[in-house]
Design a protein around this motif. Structure first.
Motif, PDB file in Angstrom:
ATOM      1  N   ASP A 114      38.255  28.574 -16.809  1.00  0.00           N
ATOM      2  CA  ASP A 114      39.511  28.572 -16.056  1.00  0.00           C
ATOM      3  C   ASP A 114      39.853  27.130 -15.740  1.00  0.00           C
ATOM      4  O   ASP A 114      39.029  26.225 -15.906  1.00  0.00           O
ATOM      5  N   SER A 115      41.054  26.908 -15.275  1.00  0.00           N
ATOM      6  CA  SER A 115      41.477  25.555 -14.929  1.00  0.00           C
ATOM      7  C   SER A 115      42.682  25.628 -14.008  1.00  0.00           C
ATOM      8  O   SER A 115      43.396  26.644 -13.971  1.00  0.00           O
ATOM      9  N   PRO A 116      42.941  24.545 -13.263  1.00  0.00           N
ATOM     10  CA  PRO A 116      44.157  24.504 -12.449  1.00  0.00           C
ATOM     11  C   PRO A 116      45.417  24.706 -13.290  1.00  0.00           C
ATOM     12  O   PRO A 116      46.369  25.357 -12.844  1.00  0.00           O
ATOM     13  N   GLU A 117      45.412  24.171 -14.513  1.00  0.00           N
ATOM     14  CA  GLU A 117      46.593  24.304 -15.377  1.00  0.00           C
ATOM     15  C   GLU A 117      46.900  25.763 -15.680  1.00  0.00           C
ATOM     16  O   GLU A 117      48.075  26.161 -15.749  1.00  0.00           O
ATOM     17  N   LYS A 118      45.869  26.588 -15.838  1.00  0.00           N
ATOM     18  CA  LYS A 118      46.098  28.007 -16.122  1.00  0.00           C
ATOM     19  C   LYS A 118      46.723  28.717 -14.924  1.00  0.00           C
ATOM     20  O   LYS A 118      47.585  29.580 -15.089  1.00  0.00           O
ATOM     21  N   LEU A 119      46.289  28.360 -13.722  1.00  0.00           N
ATOM     22  CA  LEU A 119      46.904  28.975 -12.548  1.00  0.00           C
ATOM     23  C   LEU A 119      48.332  28.476 -12.358  1.00  0.00           C
ATOM     24  O   LEU A 119      49.208  29.235 -11.937  1.00  0.00           O
ATOM     25  N   VAL A 120      48.579  27.206 -12.662  1.00  0.00           N
ATOM     26  CA  VAL A 120      49.964  26.704 -12.618  1.00  0.00           C
ATOM     27  C   VAL A 120      50.849  27.558 -13.521  1.00  0.00           C
ATOM     28  O   VAL A 120      51.951  27.977 -13.125  1.00  0.00           O
ATOM     29  N   GLU A 121      50.374  27.827 -14.723  1.00  0.00           N
ATOM     30  CA  GLU A 121      51.145  28.654 -15.659  1.00  0.00           C
ATOM     31  C   GLU A 121      51.374  30.053 -15.102  1.00  0.00           C
ATOM     32  O   GLU A 121      52.476  30.601 -15.199  1.00  0.00           O
ATOM     33  N   ASP A 122      50.335  30.637 -14.484  1.00  0.00           N
ATOM     34  CA  ASP A 122      50.469  31.970 -13.907  1.00  0.00           C
ATOM     35  C   ASP A 122      51.500  31.972 -12.776  1.00  0.00           C
ATOM     36  O   ASP A 122      52.363  32.858 -12.707  1.00  0.00           O
ATOM     37  N   MET A 123      51.403  30.986 -11.891  1.00  0.00           N
ATOM     38  CA  MET A 123      52.313  30.943 -10.740  1.00  0.00           C
ATOM     39  C   MET A 123      53.752  30.709 -11.174  1.00  0.00           C
ATOM     40  O   MET A 123      54.680  31.304 -10.617  1.00  0.00           O
ATOM     41  N   GLN A 124      53.957  29.864 -12.155  1.00  0.00           N
ATOM     42  CA  GLN A 124      55.315  29.599 -12.621  1.00  0.00           C
ATOM     43  C   GLN A 124      55.896  30.813 -13.355  1.00  0.00           C
ATOM     44  O   GLN A 124      57.078  31.133 -13.217  1.00  0.00           O
ATOM     45  N   GLY A 136      59.364  26.624  -1.717  1.00  0.00           N
ATOM     46  CA  GLY A 136      59.364  25.908  -2.985  1.00  0.00           C
ATOM     47  C   GLY A 136      58.060  25.918  -3.734  1.00  0.00           C
ATOM     48  O   GLY A 136      57.913  25.183  -4.716  1.00  0.00           O
ATOM     49  N   ILE A 137      57.088  26.731  -3.308  1.00  0.00           N
ATOM     50  CA  ILE A 137      55.777  26.728  -3.959  1.00  0.00           C
ATOM     51  C   ILE A 137      55.586  27.971  -4.822  1.00  0.00           C
ATOM     52  O   ILE A 137      55.278  27.879  -6.011  1.00  0.00           O
ATOM     53  N   HIS A 138      55.788  29.136  -4.242  1.00  0.00           N
ATOM     54  CA  HIS A 138      55.490  30.387  -4.954  1.00  0.00           C
ATOM     55  C   HIS A 138      56.684  30.941  -5.731  1.00  0.00           C
ATOM     56  O   HIS A 138      56.504  31.835  -6.559  1.00  0.00           O
ATOM     57  N   GLY A 139      57.864  30.425  -5.473  1.00  0.00           N
ATOM     58  CA  GLY A 139      59.031  30.899  -6.207  1.00  0.00           C
ATOM     59  C   GLY A 139      59.440  32.296  -5.799  1.00  0.00           C
ATOM     60  O   GLY A 139      59.377  32.669  -4.631  1.00  0.00           O
ATOM     61  N   ALA A 140      59.840  33.107  -6.771  1.00  0.00           N
ATOM     62  CA  ALA A 140      60.384  34.430  -6.490  1.00  0.00           C
ATOM     63  C   ALA A 140      59.313  35.431  -6.088  1.00  0.00           C
ATOM     64  O   ALA A 140      59.580  36.371  -5.336  1.00  0.00           O
ATOM     65  N   VAL A 141      58.102  35.260  -6.608  1.00  0.00           N
ATOM     66  CA  VAL A 141      57.022  36.226  -6.368  1.00  0.00           C
ATOM     67  C   VAL A 141      55.715  35.464  -6.181  1.00  0.00           C
ATOM     68  O   VAL A 141      55.375  34.614  -7.002  1.00  0.00           O
ATOM     69  N   ARG A 142      54.990  35.784  -5.104  1.00  0.00           N
ATOM     70  CA  ARG A 142      53.684  35.153  -4.883  1.00  0.00           C
ATOM     71  C   ARG A 142      52.590  36.027  -5.481  1.00  0.00           C
ATOM     72  O   ARG A 142      52.590  37.242  -5.319  1.00  0.00           O
ATOM     73  N   ASP A 148      58.516  24.692  -7.287  1.00  0.00           N
ATOM     74  CA  ASP A 148      58.628  23.281  -7.641  1.00  0.00           C
ATOM     75  C   ASP A 148      57.382  22.884  -8.430  1.00  0.00           C
ATOM     76  O   ASP A 148      56.260  22.968  -7.910  1.00  0.00           O
ATOM     77  N   PRO A 149      57.531  22.455  -9.686  1.00  0.00           N
ATOM     78  CA  PRO A 149      56.353  22.156 -10.513  1.00  0.00           C
ATOM     79  C   PRO A 149      55.398  21.152  -9.883  1.00  0.00           C
ATOM     80  O   PRO A 149      54.171  21.294  -9.999  1.00  0.00           O
ATOM     81  N   GLU A 150      55.943  20.146  -9.217  1.00  0.00           N
ATOM     82  CA  GLU A 150      55.082  19.137  -8.594  1.00  0.00           C
ATOM     83  C   GLU A 150      54.237  19.753  -7.482  1.00  0.00           C
ATOM     84  O   GLU A 150      53.041  19.469  -7.356  1.00  0.00           O
ATOM     85  N   LEU A 151      54.846  20.625  -6.679  1.00  0.00           N
ATOM     86  CA  LEU A 151      54.113  21.254  -5.587  1.00  0.00           C
ATOM     87  C   LEU A 151      53.054  22.214  -6.113  1.00  0.00           C
ATOM     88  O   LEU A 151      51.941  22.284  -5.582  1.00  0.00           O
ATOM     89  N   VAL A 152      53.408  22.968  -7.151  1.00  0.00           N
ATOM     90  CA  VAL A 152      52.462  23.936  -7.707  1.00  0.00           C
ATOM     91  C   VAL A 152      51.266  23.223  -8.322  1.00  0.00           C
ATOM     92  O   VAL A 152      50.112  23.613  -8.121  1.00  0.00           O
ATOM     93  N   ARG A 153      51.518  22.157  -9.064  1.00  0.00           N
ATOM     94  CA  ARG A 153      50.422  21.395  -9.676  1.00  0.00           C
ATOM     95  C   ARG A 153      49.503  20.802  -8.620  1.00  0.00           C
ATOM     96  O   ARG A 153      48.271  20.860  -8.735  1.00  0.00           O
ATOM     97  N   ALA A 154      50.103  20.204  -7.594  1.00  0.00           N
ATOM     98  CA  ALA A 154      49.296  19.596  -6.534  1.00  0.00           C
ATOM     99  C   ALA A 154      48.418  20.640  -5.856  1.00  0.00           C
ATOM    100  O   ALA A 154      47.233  20.401  -5.578  1.00  0.00           O
ATOM    101  N   LEU A 155      48.986  21.813  -5.593  1.00  0.00           N
ATOM    102  CA  LEU A 155      48.233  22.884  -4.947  1.00  0.00           C
ATOM    103  C   LEU A 155      47.046  23.318  -5.795  1.00  0.00           C
ATOM    104  O   LEU A 155      45.909  23.389  -5.314  1.00  0.00           O
ATOM    105  N   CYS A 156      47.305  23.604  -7.051  1.00  0.00           N
ATOM    106  CA  CYS A 156      46.233  24.111  -7.924  1.00  0.00           C
ATOM    107  C   CYS A 156      45.167  23.049  -8.193  1.00  0.00           C
ATOM    108  O   CYS A 156      43.969  23.360  -8.274  1.00  0.00           O
ATOM    109  N   ASN A 157      45.588  21.796  -8.326  1.00  0.00           N
ATOM    110  CA  ASN A 157      44.630  20.720  -8.591  1.00  0.00           C
ATOM    111  C   ASN A 157      43.673  20.487  -7.431  1.00  0.00           C
ATOM    112  O   ASN A 157      42.552  20.012  -7.628  1.00  0.00           O
TER     113      ASN A 157
END
Length: 522
Positions: free
Chosen positions: A109-119, A491-497, A127-136
């Motif tokens: 697994d990796s932070p990048e995979k969760l970024v993809e899932d969340m987006q 601005g982090i989870h978007g339409a669905v968390r 917000d891509p920057e916020l999501v990446r920072a969170l997962c990283n």
């Protein structure tokens, strides 16, 4: 126009000046000792701290702990009579991509995979920057919680929307497994926690110097009684460094949520505690914080209508039912959705069944609950004794208990088992757990819970940058001295968390916000 002029003329619809809100002191009436170099009234406070945290759940507790670690004098204020907010009711599950636990168990697994899932699940609204920072930063924050006494059950599980087994539950199986060790350490560090303290005003400086618009403190009511807006004594608390907003969502505020989404009628239940109301959402807007995506309000689809709040049956439906069993409609006796879909898809599907006069059931057998017990030990006994999960000797008995045609239900189970044994869900595309493939629904006793969605999580909130600084609606620049974390930040989870990402969000960004506030120059 300068901010000072805007505030004075009411152009922003706010009266955010520290020298005017709730104060008897004005520039005209102040003595020379109470005036700054430009002749403006200095704020007067009953007490002053380095960092003030508004809200006492996961985000607030993490912020206070991080700020105290950095050597700041910290105070938490909470309007309710108890600390913890919704976090005290949480199931205590955190998503951690690329964790040490995954690596030890050979799970890729990796932070990048969760970024993809969340987006993907969030429909691209995060917000891509916020999501990446969170997962990283999730894995490091997970280790930080361990250093501060949180003990995690290392039996990893998945949730709808996750592409890997990356979710862990506290040893206690609830959010108390995080709150108790955090608050024990906060007490050791001398952090004061004031309950029954309702923040009525956030105070901003209106001077024209380099600190223009900085947050300098709050006005609050100490001794506040929830539901009595004029209760308590007015007190003004100043801050040397910053204020952290961690006041959560508003799912219990029927009027406010209905204004944002008229479909959310007053009869809809919520998983939230009664104090999840809108006062500080309104106040943040009044002082010029930009609020986004507030009309995206998520339901938790798996709740039992027999329980108040979040309850326990949701964990049975999410684990035993969704991972190792199936969900069926009492109208047909058959499945009606991919049990591993995201919360919006499943909420809509369940409401569709209910709208036709049926019930949506989460069904599992002895195999499924045995797997569930590895993640949440002792849960089965609790939910069966509470009557929110029912036990049956056979599929026929289960069907009759819920008014289903036994032949139709048994046919639905056979269809599900055929898909499981084939290793592919051609009906709804649900990813199949390895254990689910090995453990078809075929060993009694049998279990079921009724699912009825409840309002759960407010997706939007104040706009923040990756440093957790709150942005001004007029300038898009950070409001000096104001930070936000947890459900009140948008601005982090978007339409669905995705499930388990809220705890991750609160802990990662709460920690970051507290450290940032403590680091700001006094």
């Amino acid at each position: 126009m300068q901010r000072r002029e805007l505030l004075r003329n009411g152009t922003l619809g706010v009266i955010g000046a520290v020298g005017t809100v709730g104060a008897s002191l004005t520039a005209g009436a102040a003595s020379a000792a109470d005036l700054d170099a430009k002749g403006s009234a200095r704020p007067t406070f009953d007490r002053t701290v380095d960092v003030l945290v508004i809200g006492s759940g996961f985000a607030g507790a993490a912020a206070a702990l991080a700020a105290a670690e950095a050597g700041a004098e910290v105070e938490i204020v909470e309007k309710m009579a108890f600390a913890g907010g919704n976090s005290a009711l949480s199931g205590g599950m955190m998503a951690v991509p690329g964790s040490s636990v995954q690596k030890k168990q050979g799970i890729e697994d990796s932070p990048e995979k969760l970024v993809e899932d969340m987006q993907r699940i969030g429909m691209g609204l995060g917000d891509p920057e916020l999501v990446r920072a969170l997962c990283n930063e999730a894995a490091d924050t997970f280790e930080w919680t361990r250093r501060h006494g949180v003990v995690w059950n290392e039996n990893l599980t998945g949730k709808g929307g996750h592409s890997a087994k990356r979710c862990m539950v506290t040893k206690e199986g609830t959010g108390q497994g995080i709150l108790k060790p955090f608050y024990a350490e906060l007490a050791q560090k001398g952090v004061r926690v004031r309950t029954k303290a309702f923040v009525s005003r956030i105070l901003r400086d209106e001077s024209d110097d380099a600190t223009a618009g900085a947050v300098t403190g709050v006005e609050l009511r100490e001794g506040y009684v929830f539901g009595k807006p004029d209760s308590g004594k007015l007190v003004r608390v100043g801050v040397r460094r910053g204020v952290v907003l961690a006041y959560g969502g508003f799912a219990a505020d029927k009027a406010y949520r209905r204004r944002l989404d008229p479909k959310l009628s007053d009869d809809l239940k919520t998983t939230n505690q009664p104090g999840a109301t809108s006062e500080l959402w309104r106040e943040a807007s009044r002082i010029g914080a930009r609020i986004i995506q507030a009309d995206w309000i998520q339901c938790l689809p798996t709740c039992s209508p027999k329980e108040e709040g979040m309850g326990l049956a949701t964990h049975f439906a999410d684990i035993a039912g969704a991972l190792y069993g199936c969900w069926v409609s009492t109208l047909t006796g058959a499945r009606f959705a991919s049990e591993f879909a995201d919360r919006k898809v499943l909420t809509d599907a369940i409401i569709g069944v209910m709208g036709k006069g049926g019930q949506a059931l989460a069904v599992a057998d002895a195999n499924g609950v045995a797997e569930m017990e590895k993640v949440r030990p002792g849960l089965l006994k609790k939910v069966v004794e509470a009557g929110v999960v029912t036990e049956h000797a056979s599929p026929e008995a289960l069907a009759k208990a819920y008014g289903m045609d036994p032949a139709a239900f048994e046919a639905g189970i056979r269809d599900y088992n055929a898909l499981v044994r084939a290793g592919k869900d051609t009906a709804f595309g649900r990813p199949l757990e390895k254990a689910a493939k090995e453990l078809a629904l075929d060993r009694g006793p049998w279990y079921a819970s009724v699912m009825s969605p409840k309002l759960h999580h407010c997706m939007g909130g104040v706009t923040v940058n990756a440093a957790t600084e709150v942005l001004d609606v007029m300038t898009d620049r950070p409001i000096p001295g104001l930070y936000a974390a947890g459900e009140c930040a948008g601005g982090i989870h978007g339409a669905v968390r995705i499930g388990a990402c809220a705890v991750m969000d609160c802990l990662v960004n709460g920690r970051k916000a507290g450290a940032a506030a403590a680091a700001r120059k006094a």
